[in-house]
Design an enzyme around this catalytic site. Structure first.
Site, short mmCIF file in Angstrom:
data_model
loop_
_atom_site.label_atom_id
_atom_site.label_comp_id
_atom_site.label_asym_id
_atom_site.label_seq_id
_atom_site.Cartn_x
_atom_site.Cartn_y
_atom_site.Cartn_z
N PHE A 164 1.06 -1.48 0.30
CA PHE A 164 -0.21 0.14 -0.13
C PHE A 164 0.72 1.29 0.17
CE2 PHE A 164 -2.79 -2.91 1.77
CZ PHE A 164 -4.32 -2.55 1.65
N ASP A 165 1.01 1.80 -0.89
CA ASP A 165 0.68 3.68 -0.56
C ASP A 165 0.08 3.99 1.31
OD1 ASP A 165 2.20 6.75 -1.61
OD2 ASP A 165 -0.42 6.58 -1.99
#
Length: 223
Positions: free
Chosen positions: A8-9
């Site tokens: 994930f960002d």
């Protein structure tokens, strides 16, 4: 489940990044009423610096300080101090995005491993993970400031894969809200990508994600 790992960002993927509120909070300490016009002027400086940072043209430190240079002169406070206080303010107001907690818990319960790859800064990311209770779900927190390169540079993904003990790329999904860093970086590295298109932007001519969703709940259903 096809994916053994989901990357994930952080900003605007798992966490709100309301920098207008953070700046208002920070500048209020100096008796400054930070208005929309001030924010626009800040963004006119800040946004191109982020592009330069992602392109590897400037360092994290240069980005963090140069965006506050004009305010440093006005307030007679160092750009570095203003940046530190801004990141503290952002940590104080941090919140997860709708659906983030449910998605992450669901993946964790399914045995999927997770990591964060962020172009954000160490001071904010670590505090935020602790404050939101999210840190327990992530095997690794990979921060561009520490690695020395930012997404979309393949070297930050190589660094992550070393930490992850080199899983098969076909079993890894990169999730992020920014086409030019998260999706382009994942595509070029050879992993599937999911674009979190909150703002229902038009599709890009050349950067094509594997999946596109408008909400994290949609991604949960997808997976």
């Amino acid at each position: 489940m096809k994916y053994q790992w989901v990357l994930f960002d952080a900003d605007e993927t798992l966490f709100h990044f309301d920098n207008f509120s953070g700046l208002k909070r920070m500048f209020s300490q100096y008796g400054v009423t930070f208005e929309k016009d001030d924010f626009q002027a800040y963004q006119n400086i800040n946004k191109p610096l982020w592009v330069d940072y992602q392109n590897g043209d400037i360092s994290a430190l240069e980005l963090q300080t140069r965006r506050f240079d004009s305010w440093s002169d006005k307030l007679n406070v160092s750009s570095n101090q203003l940046n530190q206080e801004f990141l503290n303010a952002m940590a104080e107001i941090c919140q997860t995005l709708p659906g983030a907690d449910e998605l992450v818990k669901s993946l964790h319960q399914s045995g999927v491993k997770m990591a964060i790859i962020t172009n954000g800064f160490t001071q904010l990311q670590e505090i935020r993970l602790q404050k939101t209770g999210m840190s327990q779900y992530f095997e690794h927190l990979i921060i561009s400031e520490q690695v020395g390169v930012a997404k979309p540079d393949a070297r930050i993904f190589e660094y992550a894969f070393d930490k992850m003990s080199q899983p098969s790329k076909e079993n890894v999904l990169m999730v992020g809200d920014t086409l030019e860093s998260d999706i382009l970086g994942g595509n070029q590295f050879g992993v599937d990508t999911c674009w979190l298109n909150h703002h229902k932007l038009d599709e890009h001519e050349t950067i094509k994600p594997t999946y596109t969703v408008n909400h994290l709940a949609e991604l949960k259903n997808h997976l």
